[in-house]
Structures are given as structure tokens and as C-alpha cells.
Scaffold this active site. Structure first.
Site, PDB file in Angstrom:
ATOM      1  N   LYS A 114       0.833  -1.212   0.000  1.00  0.00           N
ATOM      2  CA  LYS A 114       0.000   0.000   0.000  1.00  0.00           C
ATOM      3  C   LYS A 114       0.864   1.256   0.000  1.00  0.00           C
ATOM      4  O   LYS A 114       0.538   2.240  -0.663  1.00  0.00           O
ATOM      5  CB  LYS A 114      -0.968  -0.005   1.196  1.00  0.00           C
ATOM      6  CG  LYS A 114      -2.182   0.868   0.930  1.00  0.00           C
ATOM      7  CD  LYS A 114      -3.308   0.667   1.915  1.00  0.00           C
ATOM      8  CE  LYS A 114      -4.289   1.832   1.814  1.00  0.00           C
ATOM      9  NZ  LYS A 114      -5.258   1.870   2.896  1.00  0.00           N
ATOM     10  N   LYS A 195     -11.396  -4.719 -10.251  1.00  0.00           N
ATOM     11  CA  LYS A 195     -12.049  -4.942  -8.957  1.00  0.00           C
ATOM     12  C   LYS A 195     -12.787  -3.676  -8.531  1.00  0.00           C
ATOM     13  O   LYS A 195     -12.252  -2.571  -8.666  1.00  0.00           O
ATOM     14  CB  LYS A 195     -10.959  -5.289  -7.927  1.00  0.00           C
ATOM     15  CG  LYS A 195     -11.498  -5.540  -6.552  1.00  0.00           C
ATOM     16  CD  LYS A 195     -10.373  -5.781  -5.554  1.00  0.00           C
ATOM     17  CE  LYS A 195     -10.966  -5.725  -4.163  1.00  0.00           C
ATOM     18  NZ  LYS A 195     -10.040  -5.734  -3.090  1.00  0.00           N
ATOM     19  N   LYS A 198     -13.113   2.115  -4.580  1.00  0.00           N
ATOM     20  CA  LYS A 198     -13.319   3.563  -4.706  1.00  0.00           C
ATOM     21  C   LYS A 198     -12.113   4.255  -5.346  1.00  0.00           C
ATOM     22  O   LYS A 198     -12.268   5.262  -6.012  1.00  0.00           O
ATOM     23  CB  LYS A 198     -13.699   4.190  -3.371  1.00  0.00           C
ATOM     24  CG  LYS A 198     -12.593   4.248  -2.359  1.00  0.00           C
ATOM     25  CD  LYS A 198     -13.035   5.074  -1.176  1.00  0.00           C
ATOM     26  CE  LYS A 198     -11.869   5.546  -0.343  1.00  0.00           C
ATOM     27  NZ  LYS A 198     -10.831   4.557  -0.033  1.00  0.00           N
TER      28      LYS A 198
END
Ligand code: TRP
Length: 332
Positions: A114, A195, A198
Site C-alpha cells: 500500500k 475490482k 473507490k
């Protein structure tokens, strides 16, 4: 025999979408009859990456709560609360941080991934590194037996189990080892075939109006090689078909696939069936959302009493934890 305890959380990092419903909420609703369930809104977790602009946090927390209730969570059957309203989570987090080797946190795949993926935020923070440990505190403080999560969360569950063993080793058996309850669910793609997320701006939100949902499906990409109505297509290349696999009956899926391959139906025909089926899932949620949006006091009551109930359980555990470590005062 008393019911086994289930705990799970969801981050209010944005409005909830159909992927969250299929991947988490729908399953939470099923579990509430069989287990003693604690479900919470992990607002501190949202802060680990969205700390710079918190202007929408409250609105997202409320949206998650509304969607949980609209999807069928019943405050009579399960405990619904907000992480930030049960301060004991932070105390356990700090105590667990004392026994957590840095390497355990640094090696968790989501940490580096991330950090590399998210470019617009500085995730080189103490809070972000501690994300999985905060999650461990969330789980252990309720002595949860089962934690329903998707496969992406399994490393967080693994570290929770390791921390649990380390704690029990040092201070005596306080925590039962929690188990992941791997939720098998079909992959939910967004309007662009990736996928649903947001970050990709490809979501169908539970708060979208029927018009918006219809528009999003109607303008979705299909098999890019099927340009004219008479072109034959490959359903596997169409995100619309991927969604049929989640929301349509077997017969409808077969019809859509066959119609696509033979050019027997057009993409709009195929999308209309999907829209109908999505509406069947979303209509009860829309209906409940409408009602709940008109009752802000009821929402506050639900989250306040859920948090109070959770706090009671958490404080019982914390008494034990303080005693086990020896930070429980002189008098005992
Ligand atoms: N990390 C989880 C997610 O993003 C949310 C979460 C926080 C959680 N604490 C938890 C899930 C405890 C299960 C148990 O999905």
C-alpha cells in the site's frame, strides 16, 4: 451452550458499494443468528491513511452504519458500534505494542504494497505501521473466536494469532486464539472490469439512486471486440457478464453467455437483465436507507447503546489484561 463469538470491522474510508455488500455485509447478516456478533466501524483504521483530511469521516461513519442496518443487521441480535467510542481498544493497542517486534509489522505484505501503491499520501507513519496491531487489539479485546474477513485480511489475522500467543506466553492465558472465517465470495468487478474499488472510481454505491445505478450499468464496457450488434462476442471478456455471475440466476447467465457468443442478443438486452437483478438486491436496501435517513436520533441511539455494550465487554477483558501485566494498581 453459549454461542461462539464473532467479531468483524469495516473501515469508513468512503461510501459503501455493492462489492462491500457482497463481500462483507451480506455475510455478517447471515452470521448474526448463529453467533454472538460484534460488528464495528473502524474509524481509527480509516485515520491510519486518511489523516490529513478528515472532513468527510463523520459522514462516512454514518453511511456505513445506515448501510449495515439497511442490509439487515439487527441491533437486537448483534452489537454494532464505533471503534472510537470504545477507548479500551487504544489501551490494549498500546500494551500490545510493547511486545510486538517491529519486523512482524514490517513484513506484512499490505504494509509495503500500500505504501508503494498510494502516491498521494505519506504512509510512512507510526499509525500506518501499527494498523495490523490495532486490528489485533480490536479482535483480542472481545476474545473473539471467529473473524469473518476476505482473503486480503488473512495476514492481519495471522499476526493477531502470533501476538495472542506471545501475550499468553508472557503473562498467562488471557486470550483465546481467534480463527479467520474466510468468506468465499465471487469477485465483484466495477464498471470498468477492474475490482470494484473507490480508488478506481468504478463503484456502484449502495447510496446511488436507481437512476444512477441504471446509468452506470448502461454505460459499462462490454466485450471491447463486440462493436456492432451483429458481432459475436466473448462473455468472459465482458465485465457485465462478470456481474451476471454474481447477481443473476444460472439460467440467466447461460442465456446471456449464449446470446453474446451467437450475437443473439445485444449488450443492452444483456444489461437490462442485470439491472433488474441488481434492483432486486438493492431495492430493500434503498427502502430501509430512506427510512433511516429520516431518523438521525435513532442512528445515534443505536451506535451509542452498541458502543456502551461493547465497552462493557472490553472493560472486563482490560481488567484481566491489566492484572496479568501488573498495571492494575496496588489494592488487589
Ligand atoms: N482491516 C479491516 C478491513 O480493512 C477492517 C478491520 C479493522 C477489521 N479491525 C478489524 C476486520 C478487526 C476484522 C476484525 O477490512
Amino acid at each position: 451452550m453459549s454461542k461462539k463469538r464473532v467479531l468483524s470491522g469495516i473501515q469508513p474510508s468512503g461510501r459503501l458499494h455493492v462489492g462491500n455488500f457482497v463481500g462483507a455485509l451480506r455475510n455478517w447478516v447471515r452470521l448474526q443468528d448463529k453467533y454472538e456478533c460484534y460488528y464495528f466501524i473502524a474509524d481509527w483504521h480509516a485515520l491510519t491513511s486518511q489523516y490529513a483530511d478528515t472532513s468527510q469521516l463523520k459522514e462516512y461513519v454514518k453511511d456505513v452504519l445506515i448501510n449495515c442496518l439497511a442490509a439487515g443487521l439487527d441491533p437486537e441480535k448483534c452489537t454494532i458500534f464505533a471503534q472510537s467510542r470504545v477507548l479500551e481498544h487504544s489501551e490494549l493497542h498500546v500494551l500490545l505494542s510493547m511486545i510486538t517486534p517491529l519486523g512482524w509489522l514490517e513484513r506484512i505484505p499490505s504494509y509495503k504494497e500500500k505504501q508503494a501503491e498510494v502516491k498521494n499520501k505519506d504512509l510512512n507513519t507510526y499509525g500506518f505501521l501499527g494498523y495490523p496491531l490495532l486490528q489485533s487489539a480490536d479482535i483480542l479485546i472481545y476474545k473473539a473466536n471467529h473473524v469473518p474477513v476476505g482473503v486480503d485480511q488473512m495476514p492481519h489475522l495471522e499476526i493477531t494469532r502470533e501476538i495472542c500467543r506471545r501475550f499468553n506466553n508472557f503473562y498467562g492465558e488471557v486470550f483465546p486464539e481467534p480463527e479467520g472465517l474466510l468468506t468465499e465470495f465471487p469477485k465483484v468487478v466495477g464498471t470498468d472490469g477492474r475490482k470494484m474499488s473507490k480508488t478506481y472510481e468504478n463503484c456502484i454505491y449502495l447510496s446511488d439512486s436507481p437512476k444512477e445505478v441504471e446509468h452506470k450499468i448502461r454505460t459499462m464496457t462490454t466485450d471491447p471486440q463486440r462493436i456492432k450488434r451483429t458481432d459475436k462476442g466473448d462473455p468472459e471478456l465482458s465485465p457485465v457478464f462478470q456481474l451476471h455471475k454474481v447477481f443473476s440466476s444460472k439460467e440467466e447467465q447461460d442465456e446471456a453467455a449464449e446470446g453474446c457468443r451467437t450475437a443473439g442478443i445485444g449488450c443492452i438486452d444483456c444489461k437490462k437483465v442485470l439491472i433488474k437483478n441488481l434492483f432486486t438486491v438493492l431495492e430493500p436496501i434503498w427502502e430501509q436507507r430512506e427510512k433511516l435517513l429520516k431518523k438521525p436520533d435513532v442512528l445515534e441511539d443505536i451506535i451509542a447503546s452498541g458502543s456502551e455494550k461493547a465497552g462493557k465487554t472490553a472493560s472486563v477483558t482490560m481488567k484481566e489484561v491489566r492484572k496479568a501485566i501488573g498495571v492494575d494498581g496496588f489494592s488487589q
